[in-house]
Motif scaffolding. Structure first.
Motif, PDB file in Angstrom:
ATOM      1  N   GLY A  77       0.718  -1.327   0.045  1.00  0.00           N
ATOM      2  CA  GLY A  77       0.027   0.220   0.003  1.00  0.00           C
ATOM      3  C   GLY A  77       0.885   1.098   0.043  1.00  0.00           C
ATOM      4  N   PRO A  78       0.048   2.456   0.046  1.00  0.00           N
ATOM      5  CA  PRO A  78       1.031   3.724   0.019  1.00  0.00           C
ATOM      6  C   PRO A  78       1.591   3.925   1.516  1.00  0.00           C
ATOM      7  CG  PRO A  78      -1.313   4.090   0.139  1.00  0.00           C
ATOM      8  CD  PRO A  78      -1.262   2.585  -0.050  1.00  0.00           C
ATOM      9  N   MET A  79       2.658   4.639   1.303  1.00  0.00           N
ATOM     10  CA  MET A  79       3.156   5.287   2.487  1.00  0.00           C
ATOM     11  C   MET A  79       2.126   6.336   3.111  1.00  0.00           C
ATOM     12  SD  MET A  79       6.867   7.034   3.269  1.00  0.00           S
ATOM     13  CE  MET A  79       7.992   5.728   2.788  1.00  0.00           C
ATOM     14  N   GLN A  80       1.939   6.251   4.584  1.00  0.00           N
ATOM     15  CA  GLN A  80       1.148   7.000   5.225  1.00  0.00           C
ATOM     16  C   GLN A  80       1.531   8.622   5.062  1.00  0.00           C
ATOM     17  OE1 GLN A  80      -1.840   6.284   6.255  1.00  0.00           O
ATOM     18  NE2 GLN A  80      -1.437   4.075   5.529  1.00  0.00           N
ATOM     19  N   GLU A  81       0.398   9.516   4.860  1.00  0.00           N
ATOM     20  CA  GLU A  81       0.810  10.993   4.800  1.00  0.00           C
ATOM     21  C   GLU A  81       1.395  11.413   5.945  1.00  0.00           C
ATOM     22  OE1 GLU A  81       0.572  13.064   2.557  1.00  0.00           O
ATOM     23  OE2 GLU A  81       0.004  11.793   0.574  1.00  0.00           O
ATOM     24  N   ASP A  82       0.959  10.894   7.071  1.00  0.00           N
ATOM     25  CA  ASP A  82       1.174  11.482   8.445  1.00  0.00           C
ATOM     26  C   ASP A  82       2.524  10.999   8.745  1.00  0.00           C
ATOM     27  OD1 ASP A  82       0.529   8.968   8.888  1.00  0.00           O
ATOM     28  OD2 ASP A  82      -1.138   9.210  10.423  1.00  0.00           O
ATOM     29  N   ILE A  83       3.307  10.277   8.224  1.00  0.00           N
ATOM     30  CA  ILE A  83       4.726  10.170   8.427  1.00  0.00           C
ATOM     31  C   ILE A  83       5.630  11.568   8.718  1.00  0.00           C
ATOM     32  CG2 ILE A  83       5.650   9.687   6.057  1.00  0.00           C
ATOM     33  CD1 ILE A  83       7.417   7.767   7.270  1.00  0.00           C
ATOM     34  N   GLY A  84       5.088  12.455   7.825  1.00  0.00           N
ATOM     35  CA  GLY A  84       5.787  13.939   7.735  1.00  0.00           C
ATOM     36  C   GLY A  84       5.361  14.690   9.145  1.00  0.00           C
ATOM     37  N   ARG A  85       4.528  13.978   9.868  1.00  0.00           N
ATOM     38  CA  ARG A  85       4.381  14.855  10.980  1.00  0.00           C
ATOM     39  C   ARG A  85       5.192  14.184  12.124  1.00  0.00           C
ATOM     40  NH1 ARG A  85      -0.776  14.217   8.843  1.00  0.00           N
ATOM     41  NH2 ARG A  85      -1.592  16.159   8.285  1.00  0.00           N
ATOM     42  N   CYS A  86       5.839  13.277  12.126  1.00  0.00           N
ATOM     43  CA  CYS A  86       7.063  12.899  13.033  1.00  0.00           C
ATOM     44  C   CYS A  86       8.099  13.370  12.642  1.00  0.00           C
ATOM     45  CB  CYS A  86       7.108  11.331  12.915  1.00  0.00           C
ATOM     46  SG  CYS A  86       5.652  10.278  13.036  1.00  0.00           S
ATOM     47  N   LEU A  87       8.139  14.910  13.204  1.00  0.00           N
ATOM     48  CA  LEU A  87       9.227  15.948  12.923  1.00  0.00           C
ATOM     49  C   LEU A  87      10.662  15.559  13.681  1.00  0.00           C
ATOM     50  CD1 LEU A  87       7.055  18.854  13.541  1.00  0.00           C
ATOM     51  CD2 LEU A  87       7.375  17.811  11.322  1.00  0.00           C
ATOM     52  N   LEU A  88      10.478  14.595  14.369  1.00  0.00           N
ATOM     53  CA  LEU A  88      11.739  14.341  15.042  1.00  0.00           C
ATOM     54  C   LEU A  88      12.687  13.161  14.588  1.00  0.00           C
ATOM     55  CD1 LEU A  88      10.945  14.723  18.951  1.00  0.00           C
ATOM     56  CD2 LEU A  88      12.111  16.452  17.293  1.00  0.00           C
ATOM     57  N   SER A 141       3.787   1.075  -2.545  1.00  0.00           N
ATOM     58  CA  SER A 141       3.617   1.524  -3.817  1.00  0.00           C
ATOM     59  C   SER A 141       3.157   3.299  -3.924  1.00  0.00           C
ATOM     60  CB  SER A 141       2.528   0.878  -4.305  1.00  0.00           C
ATOM     61  OG  SER A 141       1.465   0.936  -3.706  1.00  0.00           O
ATOM     62  N   GLY A 142       3.186   3.634  -5.001  1.00  0.00           N
ATOM     63  CA  GLY A 142       2.448   5.133  -5.058  1.00  0.00           C
ATOM     64  C   GLY A 142       3.725   6.193  -5.135  1.00  0.00           C
ATOM     65  N   PRO A 143       3.432   7.381  -4.918  1.00  0.00           N
ATOM     66  CA  PRO A 143       4.380   8.393  -4.877  1.00  0.00           C
ATOM     67  C   PRO A 143       4.689   8.666  -3.620  1.00  0.00           C
ATOM     68  CG  PRO A 143       2.290   9.225  -5.246  1.00  0.00           C
ATOM     69  CD  PRO A 143       1.897   8.005  -5.386  1.00  0.00           C
ATOM     70  N   GLY A 171      14.704   1.610  -0.751  1.00  0.00           N
ATOM     71  CA  GLY A 171      14.783   0.721  -1.757  1.00  0.00           C
ATOM     72  C   GLY A 171      13.911  -0.549  -1.849  1.00  0.00           C
ATOM     73  N   SER A 172      14.081  -1.202  -2.722  1.00  0.00           N
ATOM     74  CA  SER A 172      13.187  -2.611  -3.218  1.00  0.00           C
ATOM     75  C   SER A 172      11.891  -2.460  -2.884  1.00  0.00           C
ATOM     76  CB  SER A 172      14.076  -3.554  -2.277  1.00  0.00           C
ATOM     77  OG  SER A 172      15.409  -3.904  -2.714  1.00  0.00           O
ATOM     78  N   ASN A 173      11.160  -1.572  -3.264  1.00  0.00           N
ATOM     79  CA  ASN A 173       9.626  -1.342  -2.999  1.00  0.00           C
ATOM     80  C   ASN A 173       9.028  -1.058  -4.250  1.00  0.00           C
ATOM     81  OD1 ASN A 173       8.650  -1.340  -0.157  1.00  0.00           O
ATOM     82  ND2 ASN A 173      10.508  -0.156  -0.164  1.00  0.00           N
ATOM     83  N   LEU A 174       7.837  -0.348  -4.536  1.00  0.00           N
ATOM     84  CA  LEU A 174       7.070  -0.384  -5.844  1.00  0.00           C
ATOM     85  C   LEU A 174       6.746   1.259  -6.074  1.00  0.00           C
ATOM     86  CD1 LEU A 174       4.806  -3.546  -5.876  1.00  0.00           C
ATOM     87  CD2 LEU A 174       6.886  -3.401  -6.983  1.00  0.00           C
TER      88      LEU A 174
END
Length: 999
Positions: A253-264, A276-278, A295-298
């Protein structure tokens, strides 16, 4: 205070000296003691607490195997345990607060004794070999903050209770064990957890939603498991998270958008999954992130321009995904970037000039993309250690290294379109360990200062248009392990200085125009494993000491001008014939050419000499030289005359023998004309009539009629052991009769009949049935059932391309052949001569294996004679056929079967002779497998009408069966099991790949 000498703890200590049954009883008693201790009141006034810690550790020790006696100081007679090895206590309360027993080779189980340590804050048992299950009571200790059980052999699932009452637990590491099952949902209850490491286990299932409730978590490592599904929402709650690793699972599946909120976040590793996905744009906020491994994903789409905003990045790995487009110029803003890997994507355009600003860069890997243009000058101006840009479309001349820093260790520019000469300055990169310029359009000669690369281990210039000679200076590369110069236009000889490269393991010089002989110094290459000098114009004899090379596994000198006999011993006893083919002057059993005997020179005596002193012999004086020449000429004439007489006698005897044998064969054949009178004779009364036996007990009753059984018009074919004819019984049933042409080598009648009767009992669906035999001293016939469908060879190589065998038919033939060989081997019968012309197909397409066990009819398994009788099996013969000291076993059949499998799947012959090359099928398929192109090997006539999930494992199985080492080949019974598993994988939880890996 001392413990009572009759106390249970003393018994526990003594239990270490008891027999195993009694010791088990004592251990059970120790568990009972723990139960009792749990019931005792722990008051401040009693002396019990100290003794409880002592007793708890003694109980723990009773379950531990301590080979190094590290716990020898643990003595129950002590008042407390604070001085014991690996134990720390609180100085005031004298209660145990820490146990550290890491890396002591301890084994056994982590027993319940530890739950007595009510003040324990830190438990470290890592890097041992503890087994069994995880005791959930450990996490219930009221003061426990850290538990490290990593790198042991603990198994089963992680108990849900372990995390349900974890109290003050802050750090848990269960990494590198064998835990299975799902991650307990109760994990979300451990609100105090700061570090959690469950990596390198066998955990499965999805990520639990409660994971994101651990808002104190700073480090999370779940890598190396079998977790599946998508990452659940709520990752932004982990606002204290610094490092996260989900590497090596099956998450998607896609990487979760909220990963960018883990600022530390400083380290993110999601590599080796199926995301997958962008890339989510919120990641641009991770300004503190120093390591990003995806690496080694889609992942797909273009590389975002905001990548340059991650100013703290030191490692950026986006390899083996589906990214496309150009590399954004903003990457040049990453001043701290040390390692960048964009390999294995669909990136295009030129390498960005802006990367000249990445002053900290050490490793650059842009290989296996579609980059164009030239190699930028900054690649040799930065202090790079590794430059990898292979498998692109880069062109132009190679840049001249100017002031190259000695930090450069690896340079791989292979599989591009670079042209021109190799710059002389390449030889000045003193610290270079790996240089690969192969498969380009480079010309000119090899720089003479290439020997200045004192540290180089791999030098690959193959697949170019390089000319000139191999420089003598190559001997200066004393650490060289692989020298690959094949497919060029090199001339001259192999320099003797090559012997200085004593660490060489691979020397590949094939497909050039090299001349001269093999230098004797090559015998100094004691680490060498592979030598390929094929397709050159090398000549001379082979140094005999080559057989002393202890690690040699491949030696190919085919298509040269070598002469003389091959070295004997070690590897050369099993060298494949294809490795020495097309050398007209070579002789020996491997090439099936006898070597001429070396005769001593004749001694000519001077009858006028009366002295033994050679210096006074008048025949040697100048005035008598003419007389000596006359003597030698007469001797030569006498020798020539004698040789002519001997030759004439040999020819005369040979002609007479041929006439007698022909007459005998004619009489024997005539005896088998369709005459009822012949069958009425008693086999025992007339030696000329022979002996006819049918195993079924029936009268053969051949139909009388027109012609003899062995009529040329009825011939079906010829093989290594004789011709085969077809005839009819009077009931209309056809049979096939093989006339053995090895009469002079066949055993006595008694031995012959014993072996044939043994073969007659070999009844199997996939074997051609031997129905009887005929014996005379000069003629032997074998009577087989007749198979109407023709040979597998004809169906593979001689039928119309419009009507090829289907994949289903090919698989059935492979499986049927395997079953027949397994049946033979169970009855101690070796085929010896397996090939596609000896596999027949009946009217339904069922495989029937013929010609089995015939070699046992010979008086001895003389490999030279045997190989000369089955030359048509070239390519199928196991390498041990060439070794007189190695026993011929069923593994020879396994080798031939493996070649047959590859022949059936690919539709190609085992050995193909081109205009200037010899192609060995096993080598071609093995190379395709290593290059990830194995599906391309399947017969093109199938037009993609085959299941890859069957074809690929079958090809791998064929390659395993053709291993050069007999012990590495599977038994035929194993082969049958694997084939059945490939056909019906749903019947087993193991995949065919698992079975192949076990072999």
């Amino acid at each position: 205070m001392r413990l009572n000498p009759f106390s249970p703890s003393r018994f526990l200590s003594q239990s270490c000296h008891l027999s195993p049954p009694n010791r088990r009883k004592m251990r059970n008693f120790s568990h009972f003691l723990v139960f009792l201790l749990a019931l005792l009141p722990l008051t401040a006034e009693s002396a019990g607490p100290i003794n409880d810690d002592v007793l708890g550790l003694i109980v723990f020790k009773a379950d531990v195997v301590d080979p190094g006696s590290k716990l020898a100081s643990w003595n129950e007679d002590d008042d407390d345990c604070c001085a014991w090895f690996g134990v720390q206590c609180d100085p005031k309360s004298r209660r145990v607060t820490e146990i550290s027993l890491s890396g002591l080779s301890l084994s056994g189980k982590v027993g319940r004794g530890l739950i007595q340590l009510q003040s324990l804050r830190k438990l470290t048992l890592s890097n041992n070999n503890f087994s069994g299950t995880l005791n959930p009571g450990l996490a219930k200790l009221p003061s426990l903050q850290s538990i490290d059980l990593s790198n042991n052999s603990l198994s089963d699932s992680v108990p849900d209770e372990f995390f349900s009452q974890c109290r003050s637990l802050r750090a848990v590491s269960l990494a590198r064990n064998a835990f299975s099952g799902v991650i307990p949902p109760s994990l979300g209850s451990c609100s105090t957890l700061v570090s959690l490491n469950l990596s390198s286990n066998k955990l499965s299932g999805p990520l639990p939603g409660g994971l994101w409730l651990l808002n104190e978590l700073r480090s999370l490592d779940l890598s190396g498991n079998d977790l599946v599904g998508e990452v659940p929402n709520g990752m932004d709650r982990l606002f204290n998270l610094r490092t996260i690793s989900l590497r090596g699972n099956r998450l998607s599946g896609p990487m979760q958008e909220d990963i960018g909120r883990c600022l530390l976040l400083k380290s993110v590793d999601f590599s080796g999954n199926s995301f997958s996905g962008p890339l989510p744009e919120t990641m641009r906020s991770l300004s503190l992130c120093s390591s990003l491994s995806l690496g080694s994903n889609l992942f797909s789409g273009e590389l975002p321009d905001w990548i340059g905003e991650l100013k703290s990045l030191q490692l950026l790995d986006l390899s083996s995904n589906r990214f496309s487009g150009e590399v954004p110029d903003s990457i040049g803003d990453l001043m701290l970037l040390k390692h960048v890997n964009f390999s294995g994507n669909y990136l295009s355009g030129s390498l960005p000039e802006s990367m000249a600003g990445c002053r900290s860069l050490l490793t650059l890997d842009f290989s296996r993309n579609s980059f164009t243009g030239s190699l930028p000058s900054w690649s040799f101006q930065l202090h790079l250690e590794r430059i990898l840009v292979s498998g692109n479309k880069l062109s132009g001349s190679l840049p001249v290294p100017v002031n190259v820093d000695q930090s450069l260790r690896m340079l791989d520019l292979s599989a591009n379109s670079f042209s021109g000469w190799i710059p002389m300055e390449m030889g000045s990169i003193r610290g270079l360990q790996f240089l690969n310029l192969s498969h380009n359009w480079l010309t000119g000669s090899i720089p003479v200062n290439i020997g200045g690369l004192k540290m180089v281990e791999v030098l690959d210039l193959s697949g170019n248009q390089i000319n000139g000679s191999i420089p003598r200076e190559i001997g200066g590369a004393v650490l060289l392990k692989e020298l690959l110069l094949k497919n060029n236009s090199l001339t001259g000889g192999i320099p003797s200085q090559i012997g200085n490269c004593s660490h060489l393991t691979s020397l590949i010089l094939s497909h050039n125009n090299l001349t001269g002989s093999i230098p004797p110094t090559m015998v100094n290459l004691t680490d060498i494993q592979t030598i390929d000098l094929s397709l050159n114009r090398l000549s001379g004899s082979l140094p005999k000491q080559l057989s002393d090379l202890p690690h040699l596994i491949s030696f190919n000198i085919s298509h040269n001008l070598f002469s003389g006999d091959l070295p004997a011993g070690n590897f050369f006893n099993t060298i494949p014939p294809s490795s020495v083919s097309n050398n007209p002057g070579l002789c020996g059993a491997v090439v099936n050419i006898s070597c001429p005997g070396v005769l001593p020179k004749p001694i000519v005596l001077n009858p006028n000499s009366s002295s033994s002193n050679a210096s006074s012999d008048p025949a040697l004086s100048p005035e008598n030289l003419a007389h000596k020449k006359i003597i030698l000429s007469i001797s030569a004439l006498i020798a020539i005359g004698a040789a002519a007489l001997i030759a004439l006698g040999v020819i005369t005897i040979t002609v007479l023998n041929l006439r007698v044998r022909a007459a005998s064969a004619s009489q024997s054949a005539a005896a088998l004309t369709l005459s009822d009178d012949y069958y009425s004779q008693s086999p025992g009364t007339d030696a000329n009539s022979g002996k006819l036996v049918m195993f079924s007990g029936e009268h053969p009753d051949f139909s009388s009629g027109a012609h003899a059984i062995l009529n040329k018009d009825c011939e079906l074919g010829r093989g290594g052991f004789g011709a085969v004819y077809k005839t009819m019984l009077r009931d209309g049933r056809p049979v096939a009769i093989k006339k053995l042409t090895v009469s002079s080598l066949v055993k006595s009648q008694e031995d012959f009949e014993r072996e044939v009767k043994k073969l007659g009992k070999m009844r199997h669906t996939n074997l051609v049935t031997l129905e009887g035999y005929y014996w005379t001293p000069s003629l032997q016939l074998l009577i087989y059932e007749y198979i109407s469908g023709g040979s597998l060879y004809r169906h593979l190589h001689e039928t119309s391309p419009m009507n090829p065998l289907s994949w289903q038919e090919r698989f059935d033939i492979i499986l049927g052949t395997a079953r027949s060989l397994a049946h033979l081997h169970r009855h101690n019968v070796i085929h010896y001569n397996l090939k596609s012309s000896n596999v027949l197909l009946d009217g339904t397409g069922e495989a029937k294996v013929a010609d089995y066990g015939l070699a046992k009819l010979l008086p001895m398994l003389d490999r030279y004679v045997l190989s000369s009788k089955i030359q048509s099996a070239l390519g199928y013969m196991a390498p041990e056929f060439a070794c007189k000291t190695v026993k011929i076993t069923e593994k020879c059949d396994v080798f031939g079967f493996g070649v047959l499998v590859l022949e059936i799947v690919t539709g190609r012959r085992p050995v193909e002779y081109m205009e200037d090359d010899v192609v060995v099928l096993c080598d071609v398929v093995r190379g395709a497998l290593e290059g990830g192109r194995v599906e391309e090997c399947v017969d093109g006539r199938l037009h993609g009408k085959f299941p890859p999930e069957e074809a690929v494992p079958v090809i791998k199985l064929g390659l395993i069966c053709t291993s050069q080492v007999p012990s590495s080949r599977p038994d035929m019974s194993e082969v049958v099991n694997i084939l059945e598993l490939i056909r019906c994988p749903q019947e087993s939880q193991d995949s065919p790949g698992d079975e192949l890996n076990r072999i």
